[in-house]
Design a protein around this motif. Structure first.
Motif, short mmCIF file in Angstrom:
data_model
loop_
_atom_site.label_atom_id
_atom_site.label_comp_id
_atom_site.label_asym_id
_atom_site.label_seq_id
_atom_site.Cartn_x
_atom_site.Cartn_y
_atom_site.Cartn_z
N UNK A 108 16.16 2.23 -0.47
CA UNK A 108 16.09 0.78 -0.60
C UNK A 108 15.18 0.40 -1.77
N UNK A 109 15.78 -0.21 -2.79
CA UNK A 109 15.01 -0.76 -3.90
C UNK A 109 15.72 -2.01 -4.41
N UNK A 110 14.97 -2.90 -5.00
CA UNK A 110 15.56 -4.16 -5.47
C UNK A 110 16.28 -3.94 -6.80
N UNK A 111 17.50 -4.51 -6.91
CA UNK A 111 18.27 -4.42 -8.14
C UNK A 111 18.60 -5.83 -8.60
N UNK A 112 18.27 -6.16 -9.83
CA UNK A 112 18.58 -7.48 -10.38
C UNK A 112 20.00 -7.47 -10.98
N UNK A 113 20.63 -8.67 -11.12
CA UNK A 113 22.00 -8.74 -11.65
C UNK A 113 22.19 -8.03 -12.98
N UNK A 114 21.24 -8.19 -13.90
CA UNK A 114 21.37 -7.52 -15.20
C UNK A 114 21.36 -6.01 -15.04
N UNK A 115 20.49 -5.52 -14.15
CA UNK A 115 20.44 -4.08 -13.90
C UNK A 115 21.73 -3.61 -13.23
N UNK A 116 22.29 -4.43 -12.33
CA UNK A 116 23.55 -4.08 -11.66
C UNK A 116 24.69 -3.96 -12.67
N UNK A 117 24.70 -4.86 -13.66
CA UNK A 117 25.73 -4.78 -14.71
C UNK A 117 25.60 -3.47 -15.49
N UNK A 118 24.38 -3.12 -15.84
CA UNK A 118 24.14 -1.88 -16.60
C UNK A 118 24.54 -0.67 -15.75
N UNK A 119 24.20 -0.71 -14.45
CA UNK A 119 24.57 0.40 -13.56
C UNK A 119 26.09 0.56 -13.53
N UNK A 120 26.83 -0.56 -13.39
CA UNK A 120 28.29 -0.49 -13.39
C UNK A 120 28.84 0.04 -14.70
N UNK A 121 28.29 -0.45 -15.80
CA UNK A 121 28.74 -0.02 -17.13
C UNK A 121 28.52 1.48 -17.32
N UNK A 122 27.32 1.94 -17.02
CA UNK A 122 26.97 3.35 -17.22
C UNK A 122 27.72 4.24 -16.23
N UNK A 123 27.80 3.80 -14.97
CA UNK A 123 28.46 4.60 -13.94
C UNK A 123 29.91 4.90 -14.31
N UNK A 124 30.64 3.86 -14.69
CA UNK A 124 32.06 4.07 -14.99
C UNK A 124 32.26 4.70 -16.36
N UNK A 125 31.31 4.47 -17.28
CA UNK A 125 31.39 5.17 -18.56
C UNK A 125 31.23 6.67 -18.38
N UNK A 126 30.22 7.08 -17.60
CA UNK A 126 30.01 8.51 -17.33
C UNK A 126 31.19 9.09 -16.57
N UNK A 127 31.67 8.35 -15.54
CA UNK A 127 32.79 8.83 -14.75
C UNK A 127 34.01 9.09 -15.62
N UNK A 128 34.29 8.18 -16.54
CA UNK A 128 35.49 8.31 -17.37
C UNK A 128 35.35 9.44 -18.38
#
Length: 218
Positions: A108-128
């Protein structure tokens, strides 16, 4: 039509994204309320769409050009050797993923919207960029025109994001206790899902290696 029939199963395999499932669970666990979760989950999904789109664009503009240049410039045995090294690397990663799959969800840690966007971007970039089905889809679309590539890429993105998007919406709609039970079920299947993906990657890499060897001049 043949390209579409090839793209859909490849995108379905690519959609088994353990890293993204962990990430959306991380976002949900970090949110103190449903409104806070929606504010962070939406940028995460948008980031995932952007990550897939950018990697598709990068693949069509850079990777394919490099592949064609390598094929035209280097002798076939050397190209085969490079393919075999990459295939062996993917198989090694698959074996490691099978032996040590993820066993738990993030803390459990707090995630801000901007950080969530970066997580999505990086996650799917690495996955692809580390996904055999993704590169197989690029190969399928390589000889199509721009309009067809755009349509097929859209289908690929929609199918590939479907499981994570479904989990994202389900967590936004269900009560907190139900969401926790849902995440417990996701956590329970993560090791199995990771091993399934590892097997698919390993078999795919082995198939590529066999085809590369078979394509060597006699």
């Amino acid at each position: 039509m043949n390209s579409l029939l090839s793209i859909i199963p490849l995108a379905a395999v690519d959609s088994v994204n353990v890293l993204a499932l962990l990430a959306i669970a991380y976002v949900w666990l970090s949110s103190g309320s449903r409104a806070a979760y929606v504010r962070t989950a939406a940028p995460f999904v948008i980031g995932g769409v952007c990550g897939l789109t950018l990697t598709l664009a990068f693949s069509f503009t850079v990777i394919l050009r490099l592949v064609h240049r390598v094929l035209d410039s280097f002798p076939r045995p050397l190209v085969t050797a490079i393919v075999l090294v990459i295939a062996l690397g993917v198989m090694a990663m698959a074996v490691q993923g099978f032996r040590k799959p993820p066993m738990s969800l993030p803390v459990h840690r707090k995630v801000r919207p901007a950080a969530a966007y970066v997580i999505g971007l990086v996650t799917w970039g690495i996955q692809s960029l580390t996904s055999a089905p993704f590169y197989a889809a690029i190969a399928v679309m390589a000889h199509d025109g721009t309009a067809t590539r755009l349509a097929l890429s859209t289908v690929f993105v929609l199918v590939a994001l479907l499981p994570v998007t479904t989990l994202t919406v389900a967590l936004a709609l269900c009560p907190e206790e139900t969401g926790r039970r849902l995440l417990e079920r996701v956590q329970a299947v993560l090791p199995v899902a990771s091993r399934v993906v590892s097997v698919i990657l390993g078999v795919g890499a082995a198939a590529v290696a066999v085809m590369a060897i078979a394509d060597l001049p006699g």
